[in-house]
Design an enzyme around this catalytic site. Sequence first.
Site, PDB file in Angstrom:
ATOM      1  N   PRO A 120       0.769  -1.256   0.000  1.00  0.00           N
ATOM      2  CA  PRO A 120       0.000   0.000   0.000  1.00  0.00           C
ATOM      3  C   PRO A 120       0.798   1.303   0.000  1.00  0.00           C
ATOM      4  O   PRO A 120       0.753   2.079   0.959  1.00  0.00           O
ATOM      5  CB  PRO A 120      -0.842  -0.127   1.261  1.00  0.00           C
ATOM      6  CG  PRO A 120       0.023  -0.912   2.197  1.00  0.00           C
ATOM      7  CD  PRO A 120       0.728  -1.916   1.318  1.00  0.00           C
ATOM      8  N   CYS A 121       1.493   1.581  -1.098  1.00  0.00           N
ATOM      9  CA  CYS A 121       2.201   2.863  -1.196  1.00  0.00           C
ATOM     10  C   CYS A 121       1.219   4.038  -1.294  1.00  0.00           C
ATOM     11  O   CYS A 121       1.618   5.191  -1.085  1.00  0.00           O
ATOM     12  CB  CYS A 121       3.151   2.866  -2.384  1.00  0.00           C
ATOM     13  SG  CYS A 121       2.391   2.520  -3.977  1.00  0.00           S
ATOM     14  N   HIS A 122      -0.057   3.741  -1.576  1.00  0.00           N
ATOM     15  CA  HIS A 122      -1.057   4.815  -1.629  1.00  0.00           C
ATOM     16  C   HIS A 122      -1.305   5.430  -0.251  1.00  0.00           C
ATOM     17  O   HIS A 122      -1.853   6.524  -0.150  1.00  0.00           O
ATOM     18  CB  HIS A 122      -2.375   4.306  -2.221  1.00  0.00           C
ATOM     19  CG  HIS A 122      -2.994   3.180  -1.452  1.00  0.00           C
ATOM     20  ND1 HIS A 122      -2.649   1.860  -1.659  1.00  0.00           N
ATOM     21  CD2 HIS A 122      -3.936   3.174  -0.466  1.00  0.00           C
ATOM     22  CE1 HIS A 122      -3.357   1.090  -0.847  1.00  0.00           C
ATOM     23  NE2 HIS A 122      -4.141   1.859  -0.108  1.00  0.00           N
TER      24      HIS A 122
END
Length: 205
Positions: A175-177
């Site tokens: 989850p780089c978001h």
Amino acid sequence: MMTIHENDDRHLFDAIPAIDFDASKRLHIELVNAAQREGLLDVAYRTINTPVGELLLAATERGLVRVAFARQGHDEVLESLAATISPRILRTPDRLEKVARQIEQYFSGQRRTFDLPLDWRLSRGFRLNVLSHLPDIAYGRTASYAEVAVAAGSPRAVRAVGTACATNPLPVVVPCHRVVRSDGTSGGYVGGVEAKATLLNLEAA
């Protein structure tokens, strides 16, 4: 000069054999099975439709190796996989059924974490260190690039954290978001700012 009358056109089209799509599908399945038996399938891939557009999923025997947004160019991604991992790539939806199901569950609000084997070979060094910390950011929460730099053991490497997120080969699943700017604004995203907003809004609901 030969003249073809209107009535003759029908016979020309009648002469074209119909495509047997079932037979074509069976042939593809047989090809995939044969490739797996002979050890000739190194990368399996498929695509799925999601609220952030069509995603390409690719996996090796080690696990999921690539998730790519349509804006990244799926053909280009496959060419890159062929160059960096193996040219023995086949579209094999069944091999990625578990991945597709978990991603669909995520987008429907039924799943908050992924339980999938991951192949990290496309990330190395500090970038891999950064990405390995991202699942620690809880669903519905965010962390700043600076906070992730601290977690990765290099407090001054804020820009490097941004580069790691921008080159994340497994977005959505890793989850780089959830990494945002220190002022709370979302910052950039490999899938585009609209996709990042969609993911954050989904998790905030």
